[in-house]
Scaffold this motif. Structure first.
Motif, PDB file in Angstrom:
ATOM      1  N   MET A 168       0.812  -1.191   0.000  1.00  0.00           N
ATOM      2  CA  MET A 168       0.000   0.000   0.000  1.00  0.00           C
ATOM      3  C   MET A 168       0.862   1.266   0.000  1.00  0.00           C
ATOM      4  N   ASP A 169       2.064   1.172   0.563  1.00  0.00           N
ATOM      5  CA  ASP A 169       2.936   2.335   0.612  1.00  0.00           C
ATOM      6  C   ASP A 169       3.886   2.405  -0.574  1.00  0.00           C
ATOM      7  N   ARG A 170       3.775   1.471  -1.494  1.00  0.00           N
ATOM      8  CA  ARG A 170       4.554   1.433  -2.733  1.00  0.00           C
ATOM      9  C   ARG A 170       6.061   1.396  -2.477  1.00  0.00           C
ATOM     10  N   LYS A 171       6.476   0.563  -1.564  1.00  0.00           N
ATOM     11  CA  LYS A 171       7.894   0.364  -1.286  1.00  0.00           C
ATOM     12  C   LYS A 171       8.331  -0.922  -2.008  1.00  0.00           C
ATOM     13  N   TRP A 172       8.257  -0.895  -3.326  1.00  0.00           N
ATOM     14  CA  TRP A 172       8.490  -2.098  -4.126  1.00  0.00           C
ATOM     15  C   TRP A 172       9.945  -2.549  -4.072  1.00  0.00           C
ATOM     16  N   SER A 173      10.889  -1.617  -4.118  1.00  0.00           N
ATOM     17  CA  SER A 173      12.292  -2.031  -4.086  1.00  0.00           C
ATOM     18  C   SER A 173      12.627  -2.659  -2.737  1.00  0.00           C
ATOM     19  N   PHE A 174      12.037  -2.153  -1.680  1.00  0.00           N
ATOM     20  CA  PHE A 174      12.229  -2.708  -0.346  1.00  0.00           C
ATOM     21  C   PHE A 174      11.727  -4.152  -0.297  1.00  0.00           C
ATOM     22  N   VAL A 175      10.546  -4.390  -0.830  1.00  0.00           N
ATOM     23  CA  VAL A 175       9.965  -5.729  -0.856  1.00  0.00           C
ATOM     24  C   VAL A 175      10.800  -6.658  -1.733  1.00  0.00           C
ATOM     25  N   LEU A 176      11.249  -6.157  -2.880  1.00  0.00           N
ATOM     26  CA  LEU A 176      12.040  -6.969  -3.800  1.00  0.00           C
ATOM     27  C   LEU A 176      13.379  -7.365  -3.174  1.00  0.00           C
ATOM     28  N   LYS A 177      14.062  -6.424  -2.547  1.00  0.00           N
ATOM     29  CA  LYS A 177      15.345  -6.733  -1.905  1.00  0.00           C
ATOM     30  C   LYS A 177      15.170  -7.748  -0.784  1.00  0.00           C
ATOM     31  N   GLY A 178      14.141  -7.575   0.032  1.00  0.00           N
ATOM     32  CA  GLY A 178      13.896  -8.518   1.119  1.00  0.00           C
ATOM     33  C   GLY A 178      13.546  -9.904   0.606  1.00  0.00           C
ATOM     34  N   THR A 179      12.751  -9.964  -0.458  1.00  0.00           N
ATOM     35  CA  THR A 179      12.362 -11.252  -1.022  1.00  0.00           C
ATOM     36  C   THR A 179      13.559 -11.971  -1.628  1.00  0.00           C
ATOM     37  N   ILE A 180      14.382 -11.245  -2.369  1.00  0.00           N
ATOM     38  CA  ILE A 180      15.561 -11.862  -2.990  1.00  0.00           C
ATOM     39  C   ILE A 180      16.543 -12.346  -1.926  1.00  0.00           C
ATOM     40  N   THR A 181      16.783 -11.522  -0.915  1.00  0.00           N
ATOM     41  CA  THR A 181      17.709 -11.916   0.151  1.00  0.00           C
ATOM     42  C   THR A 181      17.195 -13.138   0.899  1.00  0.00           C
ATOM     43  N   SER A 182      15.907 -13.155   1.203  1.00  0.00           N
ATOM     44  CA  SER A 182      15.330 -14.309   1.899  1.00  0.00           C
ATOM     45  C   SER A 182      15.361 -15.555   1.024  1.00  0.00           C
ATOM     46  N   ALA A 183      15.085 -15.405  -0.265  1.00  0.00           N
ATOM     47  CA  ALA A 183      15.114 -16.556  -1.175  1.00  0.00           C
ATOM     48  C   ALA A 183      16.526 -17.121  -1.295  1.00  0.00           C
ATOM     49  N   LEU A 184      17.523 -16.241  -1.372  1.00  0.00           N
ATOM     50  CA  LEU A 184      18.915 -16.711  -1.428  1.00  0.00           C
ATOM     51  C   LEU A 184      19.301 -17.443  -0.147  1.00  0.00           C
ATOM     52  N   ALA A 185      18.877 -16.913   0.972  1.00  0.00           N
ATOM     53  CA  ALA A 185      19.191 -17.560   2.245  1.00  0.00           C
ATOM     54  C   ALA A 185      18.494 -18.912   2.354  1.00  0.00           C
ATOM     55  N   TYR A 186      17.238 -18.971   1.935  1.00  0.00           N
ATOM     56  CA  TYR A 186      16.508 -20.226   1.999  1.00  0.00           C
ATOM     57  C   TYR A 186      17.117 -21.246   1.038  1.00  0.00           C
ATOM     58  N   GLY A 187      17.506 -20.782  -0.155  1.00  0.00           N
ATOM     59  CA  GLY A 187      18.170 -21.669  -1.108  1.00  0.00           C
ATOM     60  C   GLY A 187      19.493 -22.183  -0.581  1.00  0.00           C
ATOM     61  N   ALA A 188      20.210 -21.327   0.146  1.00  0.00           N
ATOM     62  CA  ALA A 188      21.479 -21.759   0.730  1.00  0.00           C
ATOM     63  C   ALA A 188      21.266 -22.873   1.742  1.00  0.00           C
ATOM     64  N   THR A 189      20.174 -22.810   2.503  1.00  0.00           N
ATOM     65  CA  THR A 189      19.923 -23.871   3.481  1.00  0.00           C
ATOM     66  C   THR A 189      19.524 -25.180   2.797  1.00  0.00           C
ATOM     67  N   LEU A 190      18.897 -25.087   1.639  1.00  0.00           N
ATOM     68  CA  LEU A 190      18.464 -26.309   0.951  1.00  0.00           C
ATOM     69  C   LEU A 190      19.592 -26.983   0.175  1.00  0.00           C
ATOM     70  N   TYR A 191      20.400 -26.199  -0.528  1.00  0.00           N
ATOM     71  CA  TYR A 191      21.349 -26.774  -1.469  1.00  0.00           C
ATOM     72  C   TYR A 191      22.784 -26.820  -0.977  1.00  0.00           C
ATOM     73  N   LEU A 192      23.086 -26.170   0.123  1.00  0.00           N
ATOM     74  CA  LEU A 192      24.457 -26.180   0.619  1.00  0.00           C
ATOM     75  C   LEU A 192      24.564 -26.997   1.902  1.00  0.00           C
ATOM     76  N   GLN A 193      24.075 -28.203   1.840  1.00  0.00           N
ATOM     77  CA  GLN A 193      24.191 -29.123   2.972  1.00  0.00           C
ATOM     78  C   GLN A 193      25.463 -29.928   2.768  1.00  0.00           C
ATOM     79  N   GLY A 194      26.413 -29.640   3.562  1.00  0.00           N
ATOM     80  CA  GLY A 194      27.665 -30.370   3.446  1.00  0.00           C
ATOM     81  C   GLY A 194      28.636 -29.854   4.479  1.00  0.00           C
ATOM     82  N   GLU A 195      29.823 -30.369   4.367  1.00  0.00           N
ATOM     83  CA  GLU A 195      30.858 -29.946   5.290  1.00  0.00           C
ATOM     84  C   GLU A 195      31.880 -29.123   4.536  1.00  0.00           C
TER      85      GLU A 195
END
Length: 187
Positions: A1-28
């Motif tokens: 509603m406040d049109r903070k699209w870049s804020f939402v996009l940055k947060g979504t991308i950062t969270s997606a990268l972090a979540y992807g790191a937990t899924l695909y980087l399981q190792g030692e």
């Protein structure tokens, strides 16, 4: 509603990268450990930081004080919250001025890699010095605006809960209820 699209996009991308790191980087190994540490920090801290940033950037101080007064918040809590709110806003402004001064002197983000000690010194030392002065000035400002413990304060701001706010509040309670249920369902 406040049109903070870049804020939402940055947060979504950062969270997606972090979540992807937990899924695909399981190792030692060191590389995997660093990314899992990054992912853990981001997934636990980023939502709170984003919510705090959004609240500070979209809420005016008069609206905050008016809303807390309508909730019958005592002045002993209201005054520190409003001073803290104003403090963060002042620090944000001061940090922007420090960045502008560094840019005028030819220091940019590229210097973080080439001259990291100078970069951090020129960025954070002025911020630390300004922070101590800002805390005093914000407290004095709150008192001159009539925010004292024994005083009733008037406000020109009008706040009320609308239908859309009620829907979002109900949705938040449903999500919290589902999270609690899923956590303790096996007990």
């Amino acid at each position: 509603m406040d049109r903070k699209w870049s804020f939402v996009l940055k947060g979504t991308i950062t969270s997606a990268l972090a979540y992807g790191a937990t899924l695909y980087l399981q190792g030692e190994g060191f590389f995997s450990l660093c990314f899992n540490l990054y992912a853990g920090i981001v997934l636990r801290i980023l939502p709170g930081v984003m919510m705090g940033y959004y609240a500070i950037t979209t809420t005016t101080l008069s609206d905050l004080v008016c809303a807390l007064k309508k909730w019958h918040m005592p002045n002993g809590i209201l005054i520190p919250v409003s001073v803290m709110f104003r403090f963060f806003y002042s620090i944000k402004e001061d940090y922007g001025k420090i960045k502008e001064a560094m840019w005028m002197h030819g220091m940019g983000r590229q210097d973080l890699l080439t001259k990291p000690v100078e970069y951090l010194e020129y960025r954070f030392m002025p911020l630390l010095m300004i922070t101590s002065n800002t805390a005093d000035h914000v407290a004095i400002s709150a008192m001159t605006r009539g925010m004292t413990e024994d005083c009733n304060r008037s406000s020109i701001s009008t706040t009320r809960i609308r239908c859309f706010d009620g829907v979002l509040l109900a949705f938040a309670f449903v999500v919290i209820g589902l999270a609690v249920r899923s956590k303790y369902a096996g007990i």
